[in-house]
Design a protein around this motif. Structure first.
Motif, PDB file in Angstrom:
ATOM      1  N   LEU A  11       0.825  -1.213   0.000  1.00  0.00           N
ATOM      2  CA  LEU A  11       0.000   0.000   0.000  1.00  0.00           C
ATOM      3  C   LEU A  11       0.860   1.264   0.000  1.00  0.00           C
ATOM      4  O   LEU A  11       0.700   2.140  -0.852  1.00  0.00           O
ATOM      5  N   GLY A  12       1.785   1.363   0.964  1.00  0.00           N
ATOM      6  CA  GLY A  12       2.611   2.575   1.050  1.00  0.00           C
ATOM      7  C   GLY A  12       3.459   2.773  -0.200  1.00  0.00           C
ATOM      8  O   GLY A  12       3.564   3.889  -0.730  1.00  0.00           O
ATOM      9  N   GLY A  30      10.929   2.210   6.127  1.00  0.00           N
ATOM     10  CA  GLY A  30      10.516   0.852   6.480  1.00  0.00           C
ATOM     11  C   GLY A  30      10.512   0.670   7.985  1.00  0.00           C
ATOM     12  O   GLY A  30      10.355   1.630   8.747  1.00  0.00           O
ATOM     13  N   ALA A  45       1.463   3.276   6.824  1.00  0.00           N
ATOM     14  CA  ALA A  45       0.976   2.068   6.144  1.00  0.00           C
ATOM     15  C   ALA A  45       1.782   0.854   6.605  1.00  0.00           C
ATOM     16  O   ALA A  45       2.392   0.148   5.800  1.00  0.00           O
ATOM     17  N   VAL A  46       1.802   0.666   7.922  1.00  0.00           N
ATOM     18  CA  VAL A  46       2.476  -0.494   8.517  1.00  0.00           C
ATOM     19  C   VAL A  46       1.400  -1.498   8.939  1.00  0.00           C
ATOM     20  O   VAL A  46       0.211  -1.152   8.997  1.00  0.00           O
ATOM     21  N   GLY A  48      -1.319  -3.251  10.986  1.00  0.00           N
ATOM     22  CA  GLY A  48      -2.136  -2.584  11.998  1.00  0.00           C
ATOM     23  C   GLY A  48      -1.695  -2.850  13.421  1.00  0.00           C
ATOM     24  O   GLY A  48      -1.738  -1.955  14.270  1.00  0.00           O
ATOM     25  N   ALA A  50       1.248  -3.261  14.454  1.00  0.00           N
ATOM     26  CA  ALA A  50       2.622  -2.785  14.681  1.00  0.00           C
ATOM     27  C   ALA A  50       2.694  -1.274  14.815  1.00  0.00           C
ATOM     28  O   ALA A  50       3.780  -0.693  14.803  1.00  0.00           O
ATOM     29  N   GLU A  53       4.733   0.139  17.801  1.00  0.00           N
ATOM     30  CA  GLU A  53       6.155  -0.145  17.575  1.00  0.00           C
ATOM     31  C   GLU A  53       6.725   0.798  16.515  1.00  0.00           C
ATOM     32  O   GLU A  53       7.829   1.324  16.658  1.00  0.00           O
ATOM     33  N   ALA A  69      -3.381   4.728   7.218  1.00  0.00           N
ATOM     34  CA  ALA A  69      -4.014   3.814   6.262  1.00  0.00           C
ATOM     35  C   ALA A  69      -4.042   2.381   6.784  1.00  0.00           C
ATOM     36  O   ALA A  69      -4.336   1.457   6.025  1.00  0.00           O
TER      37      ALA A  69
HETATM   38  N1  LIG Z   1      -2.278  -4.398   0.866  1.00  0.00           N
HETATM   39  C1  LIG Z   1      -3.491  -3.839   0.765  1.00  0.00           C
HETATM   40  O1  LIG Z   1      -4.253  -4.113  -0.197  1.00  0.00           O
HETATM   41  C2  LIG Z   1      -3.965  -2.867   1.786  1.00  0.00           C
HETATM   42  C3  LIG Z   1      -5.110  -2.095   1.520  1.00  0.00           C
HETATM   43  C4  LIG Z   1      -5.561  -1.202   2.491  1.00  0.00           C
HETATM   44  C5  LIG Z   1      -4.888  -1.091   3.700  1.00  0.00           C
HETATM   45  N2  LIG Z   1      -3.781  -1.855   3.933  1.00  0.00           N
HETATM   46  C6  LIG Z   1      -3.102  -1.719   5.213  1.00  0.00           C
HETATM   47  O2  LIG Z   1      -1.867  -1.069   4.992  1.00  0.00           O
HETATM   48  C7  LIG Z   1      -0.893  -1.555   5.922  1.00  0.00           C
HETATM   49  C8  LIG Z   1       0.292  -2.100   5.136  1.00  0.00           C
HETATM   50  O3  LIG Z   1      -0.147  -3.175   4.321  1.00  0.00           O
HETATM   51  P1  LIG Z   1       0.792  -3.699   3.135  1.00  0.00           P
HETATM   52  O4  LIG Z   1      -0.008  -4.695   2.398  1.00  0.00           O
HETATM   53  O5  LIG Z   1       1.381  -2.544   2.404  1.00  0.00           O
HETATM   54  O6  LIG Z   1       1.943  -4.438   3.962  1.00  0.00           O
HETATM   55  P2  LIG Z   1       3.418  -4.869   3.488  1.00  0.00           P
HETATM   56  O7  LIG Z   1       3.495  -4.913   2.010  1.00  0.00           O
HETATM   57  O8  LIG Z   1       3.757  -6.096   4.265  1.00  0.00           O
HETATM   58  O9  LIG Z   1       4.342  -3.650   3.986  1.00  0.00           O
HETATM   59  C9  LIG Z   1       4.459  -3.400   5.349  1.00  0.00           C
HETATM   60  C10 LIG Z   1       5.409  -2.238   5.587  1.00  0.00           C
HETATM   61  O10 LIG Z   1       5.411  -1.987   7.003  1.00  0.00           O
HETATM   62  C11 LIG Z   1       6.734  -2.105   7.508  1.00  0.00           C
HETATM   63  N3  LIG Z   1       6.702  -2.813   8.798  1.00  0.00           N
HETATM   64  C12 LIG Z   1       6.510  -4.128   9.025  1.00  0.00           C
HETATM   65  N4  LIG Z   1       6.554  -4.392  10.347  1.00  0.00           N
HETATM   66  C13 LIG Z   1       6.791  -3.214  10.947  1.00  0.00           C
HETATM   67  C14 LIG Z   1       6.978  -2.820  12.300  1.00  0.00           C
HETATM   68  N5  LIG Z   1       6.928  -3.738  13.306  1.00  0.00           N
HETATM   69  N6  LIG Z   1       7.216  -1.515  12.581  1.00  0.00           N
HETATM   70  C15 LIG Z   1       7.289  -0.617  11.584  1.00  0.00           C
HETATM   71  N7  LIG Z   1       7.123  -0.922  10.266  1.00  0.00           N
HETATM   72  C16 LIG Z   1       6.877  -2.212   9.966  1.00  0.00           C
HETATM   73  C17 LIG Z   1       7.547  -2.909   6.499  1.00  0.00           C
HETATM   74  O11 LIG Z   1       8.894  -2.481   6.630  1.00  0.00           O
HETATM   75  P3  LIG Z   1      10.119  -3.007   5.717  1.00  0.00           P
HETATM   76  O12 LIG Z   1       9.984  -2.271   4.418  1.00  0.00           O
HETATM   77  O13 LIG Z   1      11.350  -2.613   6.478  1.00  0.00           O
HETATM   78  O14 LIG Z   1       9.924  -4.498   5.584  1.00  0.00           O
HETATM   79  C18 LIG Z   1       6.860  -2.500   5.185  1.00  0.00           C
HETATM   80  O15 LIG Z   1       7.455  -1.318   4.660  1.00  0.00           O
HETATM   81  C19 LIG Z   1      -1.607  -2.612   6.772  1.00  0.00           C
HETATM   82  O16 LIG Z   1      -2.093  -2.014   7.956  1.00  0.00           O
HETATM   83  C20 LIG Z   1      -2.747  -3.048   5.875  1.00  0.00           C
HETATM   84  O17 LIG Z   1      -3.839  -3.570   6.612  1.00  0.00           O
HETATM   85  C21 LIG Z   1      -3.304  -2.732   3.004  1.00  0.00           C
END
Ligand SMILES: NC(=O)c1ccc[n+]([C@@H]2O[C@H](COP(=O)([O-])OP(=O)(O)OC[C@H]3O[C@@H](n4cnc5c(N)ncnc54)[C@H](OP(=O)(O)O)[C@@H]3O)[C@@H](O)[C@H]2O)c1
Length: 182
Positions: A11-12, A30, A45-46, A48, A50, A53, A69
């Motif tokens: 997402l981010g 990140g 966009a981490v 939820g 986390a 942290e 987000a």
């Molecule tokens: N994917 C979707 O379709 C979507 C849609 C709407 C909302 N969301 C929400 O958006 C958020 C991110 O989803 P995503 O799909 O983009 O996830 P993702 O691809 O797994 O990316 C997660 C990001 O968060 C960082 N992260 C992971 N653990 C962390 C921690 N403990 N502390 C700080 N940062 C951390 C990661 O860092 P690194 O880069 O260092 O690994 C990465 O940059 C979630 O809350 C999700 O529910 C997602």
């Protein structure tokens, strides 16, 4: 606009790509966190669960315009908060909005193919309106405001409904404890 995305994953990272294409300057952080003090707007966009942290590794957040987000799927907001967005506001004390959580990141690259510009929900502070609505438009959405920041818990709860529909599993599996039970 100078935008910092905290969480540069699906997402981010996807929104960062769209905003860069629209002419914004985007910094991607990140899990190691970093300094957000020079940002005009910060997207969170981490995962939820986390969020607390993640804020431990951010600095320069005071007074920043924040867009949260995150979604809560089988996790609850930090103790004492009805939503992640209200937790974010407690850390920054600045204009705060919830947006971009009720959609699928996998479709971000195809927004331009839609026959009608898709709407995207947001809720939050009046002071955040200009930024969050601009960034919605620049990503390819029509912003749709559903209420003040107190509506964030309801907006965060929508993801369970969407997953339920998408997976065809019927009853929503999302678990959310009312704030007075935390
Ligand atoms: N994917 C979707 O379709 C979507 C849609 C709407 C909302 N969301 C929400 O958006 C958020 C991110 O989803 P995503 O799909 O983009 O996830 P993702 O691809 O797994 O990316 C997660 C990001 O968060 C960082 N992260 C992971 N653990 C962390 C921690 N403990 N502390 C700080 N940062 C951390 C990661 O860092 P690194 O880069 O260092 O690994 C990465 O940059 C979630 O809350 C999700 O529910 C997602």
């Amino acid at each position: 606009m100078r935008i910092t995305v905290v969480g540069r994953g699906n997402l981010g990272g996807g929104l960062a790509d769209l905003w860069e294409r629209a002419g914004h300057q985007v910094t991607r952080l990140g899990r190691d966190g970093g300094d957000v003090s020079d940002a005009d707007a910060v997207l969170v966009a981490v995962p939820g669960g986390a969020i607390a942290e993640a804020f431990q590794r951010l600095w320069g957040v005071e007074g920043k315009t924040m867009i949260d987000a995150t979604n809560l799927y089988n996790v609850t907001p930090p103790r004492g908060f009805a939503s992640n967005a209200e937790f974010v506001k407690s850390k920054t004390k600045g204009p705060t909005a919830k947006s971009f959580n009720v959609n699928f990141a996998s479709l971000l690259g195809r927004l331009g193919e839609a026959s009608a510009r898709p709407g995207n929900l947001w809720c939050g502070d009046d002071e955040a309106r200009e930024v969050v609505e601009q960034l919605n438009r620049d990503a390819g959405y029509d912003p749709v405001r559903i209420g003040p920041l107190e509506s964030a818990a309801a907006q965060e709860g929508l993801i369970g409904v969407i997953f339920g529909i998408a997976e065809g599993i019927g009853p929503c599996v999302y678990r959310f404890a009312p704030v007075d039970q935390l």
